[in-house]
Design an enzyme around this catalytic site. Structure first.
Site, PDB file in Angstrom:
ATOM      1  CG  HIS A   1      -1.955  -1.016   1.244  1.00  0.00           C
ATOM      2  ND1 HIS A   1      -3.035  -0.934   2.085  1.00  0.00           N
ATOM      3  CD2 HIS A   1      -2.127  -2.150   0.522  1.00  0.00           C
ATOM      4  CE1 HIS A   1      -3.828  -1.965   1.875  1.00  0.00           C
ATOM      5  NE2 HIS A   1      -3.287  -2.730   0.933  1.00  0.00           N
TER       6      HIS A   1
ATOM      7  CD  GLU B   1      -2.035   4.135   3.160  1.00  0.00           C
ATOM      8  OE1 GLU B   1      -1.739   3.524   2.104  1.00  0.00           O
ATOM      9  OE2 GLU B   1      -3.171   4.117   3.643  1.00  0.00           O
TER      10      GLU B   1
ATOM     11  CB  CYS C   1      -6.570  -0.516   5.241  1.00  0.00           C
ATOM     12  SG  CYS C   1      -4.856  -1.095   5.210  1.00  0.00           S
TER      13      CYS C   1
ATOM     14  CB  CYS D   1      -2.078   1.601   6.216  1.00  0.00           C
ATOM     15  SG  CYS D   1      -1.654   0.762   4.669  1.00  0.00           S
TER      16      CYS D   1
END
Length: 143
Positions: A47, A49, A77, A80
């Site tokens: 992801h 992040e 999410c 993260c």
């Protein structure tokens, strides 16, 4: 947030879900930037992040980013959010809310749990309309 949006647009051009993230030092210097790369890397943890956090930690030579801020185009999410807490990010700025998979102000609200060791200051709705439009357009084209 404009740099994070540029990363999100770049991710979309690669066929990735358009999410972008930028880590900024206390002096305003961008330390790291990333867009989603889950499909490209065949890695469900790639992801935006996490990629930005990894890069910033590598640059700093530390697993802690306590004087840094994270700008991301979509509410993080739970995975993260956990990484944000572990990295001790000072402030989190995000664009669009994620009622389906969010982990900050929707869903499990990771930073609200008693076992969360660090909760950043959270600022939601930054460039929210542009971030949401990128996501809606991306998924509309897929359908």
């Amino acid at each position: 947030m404009m740099s994070a949006l540029a990363e999100a647009r770049s991710a979309a051009s690669r066929g990735e879900v358009p999410v972008g993230a930028v880590i900024v030092a206390a002096d305003g210097t961008i330390l790291a930037r990333a867009g989603n790369r889950t499909r490209e890397l065949n890695d469900p943890t790639a992801h935006a992040e996490l990629l930005a956090i990894r890069a910033a930690c590598g640059l700093r030579g530390s697993e802690r980013l306590q004087t840094c801020d994270l700008y991301v185009t979509l509410e993080p999410c739970p995975m993260c959010a956990g990484a944000i807490a572990a990295a001790r990010i000072r402030r989190l700025y995000y664009g669009a809310s994620d009622p389906k998979s969010g982990g900050v102000e929707t869903g499990p609200r990771v930073f609200s749990h008693a076992n969360c060791h660090h909760a950043p200051e959270v600022y939601a709705g930054i460039a929210e309309q542009e971030a949401a439009l990128l996501l809606r357009s991306f998924f509309a084209a897929k359908r």
